[in-house]
Design a protein around this motif. Sequence first.
Motif: not given
Length: 374
Positions: A323-342
């Motif tokens: 999903y590297a080309a997904h429009p939200f890939a660039a700032n995904a970690a800020e959009r979904n912090p809980v998922a990235y953290d866990i």
Amino acid sequence: MRIPVSGPSITAREIGYVTDAVTNAWYASHNIYHEKFERAFAEHLGLAHAIALPSCTSAIHLSLLALGIGPGDEVVVPELTWIATAAPISQVGALPIFADVDPETWCLSAAAFEAAITPRTRAVIPVDLYGGMPDWSAIQAIAAAHDIAIIEDAAEGVGARYESRPAGSFGATGVFSFHGSKTLTTGEGGLVATDDPALHQRMLFLRDHGRGPGDRMFHNAEVAYKYKMSSMQAALGLAQLERLPELIEGKRRVFEHYRRRLQGRSGLRLNAEPPGVFNSYWMVTVVWDHASGWKKEVLMQEMDRKGIDCRPIFYPLSGIPAYAAHPFAANAAERNPVAYDISARGLNLPSGLNLTEDEIDYVADVLLNLFESM
Ligand SMILES: *Cc1c(COP(=O)(O)O)cnc(C)c1O
């Protein structure tokens, strides 16, 4: 000695049914096991219809197609799941919108789902992650208010319940996987269930090269798909379904043993079972405190060295190369912090149905030693 991460429970019942299918389920009888399996599965869910399929991926694909979802549409999925939840969305030309998960259940957060809704949102695919349940009442209320269809990805959730209702019965369709690693297995296989006769008819049509059930003329009305399982798989599935209470009891026994050894020790946390939820614990999953400093890849390697086969908690989908080309890939970690953290600090532990208590003790000892040595 190696301890596998997962594995089935196969008894004389499964072997007997598969032997009968390969011997007798041909010609006019070729469908007998499909019919029994589908009827029994629909009954287990309290729904009118079930269609046995080659995979859960095909079940999600058919659900999206039958709901008429395609280019220009958005479908909300949780960040933490197997890619099979999202890939069919891309395949029908729609855009998967990755939404954050709940820090306790690790399933789609109802608030994140609501925040992800746009005028293009047509469907949501919540996942019963590792046998746990999202907040179904909240998700259903939000979906209903915005006229969004629910496809329940119960691939990992068979046998779980939320306020007494079985996993797979919360959406317009509910989809299951019978992959070899899953609680109820047919080797490879899947199923879609629905209460909606129109969706059922449309999926039967689409899964058989665009012809209605029983049509023997080669005059297909649409270019469609060929999604069926064999009678041997259906026979295996029927035997497993008849043993479902026993399979779930086995998973809960494995979890309970781990819980006694690990819960709360060295900052470890296991799968949640909030009030009203009956977790079917497909994969016992451990999440540790930030303080311990372990990276999941390193811990997995250490466990591997001791003969223990683990899996990392899923990587957030918006962060993987697919999903590297997904429009939200660039700032995904800020959009979904809980998922990235866990995701960074969790592993699935061996959870196979043939696991012994001695093996669980061994896994727990190795894990606790690693945490104490850090
Ligand atoms: C296993 C799994 C699937 C895919 O199942 P297949 O039968 O392999 O297509 C889909 N979603 C989730 C959450 C899964 O764990």
